[in-house]
Scaffold this motif. Structure first.
Motif, PDB file in Angstrom:
ATOM      1  N   VAL A  40     -22.443 -16.662 -42.056  1.00 13.85           N
ATOM      2  CA  VAL A  40     -22.999 -17.782 -40.970  1.00 13.85           C
ATOM      3  C   VAL A  40     -24.293 -19.491 -41.065  1.00 13.85           C
ATOM      4  O   VAL A  40     -25.061 -18.982 -41.600  1.00 13.85           O
ATOM      5  N   ALA A  41     -23.941 -19.793 -39.967  1.00 11.98           N
ATOM      6  CA  ALA A  41     -25.235 -21.232 -40.223  1.00 11.98           C
ATOM      7  C   ALA A  41     -24.753 -21.207 -38.755  1.00 11.98           C
ATOM      8  O   ALA A  41     -24.572 -21.646 -37.736  1.00 11.98           O
ATOM      9  N   LEU A  42     -26.311 -21.745 -37.574  1.00 12.78           N
ATOM     10  CA  LEU A  42     -26.912 -22.133 -36.986  1.00 12.78           C
ATOM     11  C   LEU A  42     -26.946 -23.521 -37.127  1.00 12.78           C
ATOM     12  O   LEU A  42     -27.912 -23.376 -37.133  1.00 12.78           O
ATOM     13  N   ILE A  43     -26.774 -24.278 -36.628  1.00 13.06           N
ATOM     14  CA  ILE A  43     -26.870 -25.675 -37.059  1.00 13.06           C
ATOM     15  C   ILE A  43     -27.107 -26.602 -35.042  1.00 13.06           C
ATOM     16  O   ILE A  43     -26.338 -26.254 -34.525  1.00 13.06           O
ATOM     17  N   LYS A  44     -28.123 -27.170 -35.371  1.00 20.65           N
ATOM     18  CA  LYS A  44     -28.442 -28.084 -34.118  1.00 20.65           C
ATOM     19  C   LYS A  44     -28.180 -29.365 -34.854  1.00 20.65           C
ATOM     20  O   LYS A  44     -28.618 -29.903 -34.697  1.00 20.65           O
ATOM     21  N   THR A  45     -27.091 -29.862 -33.831  1.00 24.05           N
ATOM     22  CA  THR A  45     -26.699 -31.036 -33.538  1.00 24.05           C
ATOM     23  C   THR A  45     -27.509 -32.257 -33.112  1.00 24.05           C
ATOM     24  O   THR A  45     -28.396 -31.654 -32.356  1.00 24.05           O
TER      25      THR A  45
END
Length: 74
Positions: A40-45
């Motif tokens: 799982v990756a939580l990415i702030k674009t």
């Protein structure tokens, strides 16, 4: 004047897309997958500053759940 015509596809568009993306129907359920095995990756674009408060809260909540599980690196 431009002319327009309608062409009927012999294969429906969703089937064409499924073939292009190599999508296949799962024949059997994979069942439950342990959390430590799920990447799982939580990415702030770059658009993150425009995210609404509820989106930010949901991401923070998800990160906290993963962190508190003791099985994820956050």
């Amino acid at each position: 004047m431009p002319s327009y015509s309608k062409a009927k596809r012999s294969v429906p568009l969703p089937l064409i897309l499924a073939d292009i993306l190599s999508l296949k129907k799962d024949d059997e359920s994979s069942g439950d997958i342990p959390l430590e095995e799920v990447p799982v990756a939580l990415i702030k674009t770059p658009m993150w500053p425009q995210a609404g408060r509820s989106t930010v809260a949901a991401m923070n909540c998800a990160a906290a759940i993963l962190k508190n599980s003791g099985k994820a690196r956050v």
